[in-house]
Design a protein around this motif. Structure first.
Motif, mmCIF file in Angstrom:
data_model
loop_
_atom_site.group_PDB
_atom_site.id
_atom_site.type_symbol
_atom_site.label_atom_id
_atom_site.label_comp_id
_atom_site.label_asym_id
_atom_site.label_seq_id
_atom_site.Cartn_x
_atom_site.Cartn_y
_atom_site.Cartn_z
ATOM 1 N N ALA A 196 0.830 -1.205 0.000
ATOM 2 C CA ALA A 196 0.000 0.000 0.000
ATOM 3 C C ALA A 196 0.864 1.253 0.000
ATOM 4 O O ALA A 196 0.573 2.231 -0.696
ATOM 5 N N SER A 197 1.942 1.225 0.778
ATOM 6 C CA SER A 197 2.840 2.378 0.841
ATOM 7 C C SER A 197 3.473 2.647 -0.514
ATOM 8 O O SER A 197 3.524 3.801 -0.973
ATOM 9 N N ARG B 217 2.420 1.652 -3.529
ATOM 10 C CA ARG B 217 1.421 2.047 -4.528
ATOM 11 C C ARG B 217 0.989 3.494 -4.322
ATOM 12 O O ARG B 217 0.757 4.221 -5.283
ATOM 13 N N GLN B 218 0.879 3.898 -3.077
ATOM 14 C CA GLN B 218 0.538 5.289 -2.799
ATOM 15 C C GLN B 218 1.614 6.226 -3.337
ATOM 16 O O GLN B 218 1.329 7.360 -3.721
ATOM 17 N N GLY B 219 2.847 5.735 -3.371
ATOM 18 C CA GLY B 219 3.948 6.508 -3.926
ATOM 19 C C GLY B 219 4.011 6.485 -5.436
ATOM 20 O O GLY B 219 4.925 7.065 -6.027
ATOM 21 N N GLY B 220 3.072 5.792 -6.082
ATOM 22 C CA GLY B 220 2.998 5.790 -7.538
ATOM 23 C C GLY B 220 3.687 4.627 -8.216
ATOM 24 O O GLY B 220 3.796 4.600 -9.439
ATOM 25 N N HIS C 8 9.551 11.013 -6.950
ATOM 26 C CA HIS C 8 8.256 11.233 -7.598
ATOM 27 C C HIS C 8 7.880 12.707 -7.605
ATOM 28 O O HIS C 8 6.771 13.100 -7.237
ATOM 29 N N THR D 267 -0.894 13.210 -10.965
ATOM 30 C CA THR D 267 -1.416 12.059 -10.242
ATOM 31 C C THR D 267 -0.382 10.938 -10.275
ATOM 32 O O THR D 267 0.595 10.993 -11.036
ATOM 33 N N ALA D 268 -0.588 9.917 -9.448
ATOM 34 C CA ALA D 268 0.349 8.793 -9.434
ATOM 35 C C ALA D 268 0.431 8.138 -10.808
ATOM 36 O O ALA D 268 1.514 7.771 -11.267
ATOM 37 N N GLU E 125 10.238 3.477 3.711
ATOM 38 C CA GLU E 125 10.053 4.351 2.552
ATOM 39 C C GLU E 125 11.325 5.123 2.234
ATOM 40 O O GLU E 125 11.678 5.299 1.060
#
Length: 229
Positions: free
Chosen positions: A18-19, A21-24, A139, A151-152, A109
């Motif tokens: 999740a971490s 993917r949230q970072g793109g 990013h 956006t990601a 991260e």
């Protein structure tokens, strides 16, 4: 960037996935060493997150096989095995970094960013195309000194194109870069992402050019040349 997580603890795998993917990032996850070894043979990744205590094939064996194939893929080992001797052993096998469970997500991260920064763009921290600047691991993007809000998915698209300077990237390669195994991206979804990215790159000195029948090319716009909308 595309990252493989080899971790058999569902809660840890879900948290780090999740971490990321949230970072793109596009993230694939496997739960045993044999599947990790197969995935590494079949798919090009930018980073491997590797647990040592994997079923079927130990993480150390996965790492040894990876390095014997001659790949320089960065590897972050996450494990409950502590002790200086164990850390030295894993680093000698070819790991790039080592994190002992339990760990803070913020530290995880930070280590991921450091590894990606070290191994992207031949070690250069930034890419510059026209007036566009990119920090791939962080990013972040700027037009001159103004932050470019993406956006990601848009950043992932820009990243995939920027990773192949002066080379055409096919639609299939873009879809692969943007999607994890458990995600889908339709042709229409890709077209929308390209359209929105082009609008945000307007007046940046950079454009996404369509190469008919082949794919797309990120290139600097020459003076007096119209940017493709």
């Amino acid at each position: 960037m595309r990252i493989l997580i080899a971790e058999d603890d569902p809660s840890i795998a879900a948290g780090v996935s999740a971490s990321l993917r949230q970072g793109g990032h596009a993230v694939d996850a496997v739960t045993d060493g044999a599947k990790a070894d197969a995935a590494l043979r079949d798919t090009p990744y930018d980073l491997l997150i590797l647990d040592l205590g994997l079923p079927n094939l130990d993480g150390a064996d996965v790492l040894q096989r990876l390095r014997k194939r001659g790949t320089g893929l960065p590897v972050l080992v996450i494990t409950a095995r502590e002790g200086l001797r164990e850390r030295v052993r894993v680093l000698d096998l070819g790991a790039d970094d080592y994190l002992v469970k339990p760990f803070a997500l913020a530290e995880f991260e930070a280590r991921v960013r450091a590894l990606l920064r070290r191994y992207t763009s031949q070690g250069a921290p930034e890419l510059t195309i026209g007036r566009l600047r990119l920090d791939l691991p962080g990013h972040r993007a700027w037009i001159d000194d103004k932050p470019l809000e993406l956006t990601a998915r848009e950043f992932g698209l820009l990243e995939a194109l920027a990773a192949r300077p002066d080379r055409v990237t096919s639609r299939a390669q873009l879809v692969e870069a943007l999607c994890s195994w458990d995600e889908e991206l339709t042709d229409n979804g890709l077209d929308i992402a390209i359209y929105r990215l082009r609008r945000k790159l307007a007046d940046s000195g950079t454009q996404v050019r369509t190469i008919r029948g082949l794919g797309y090319l990120l290139e600097e716009v020459k003076e007096g040349k119209e940017s493709e909308a």
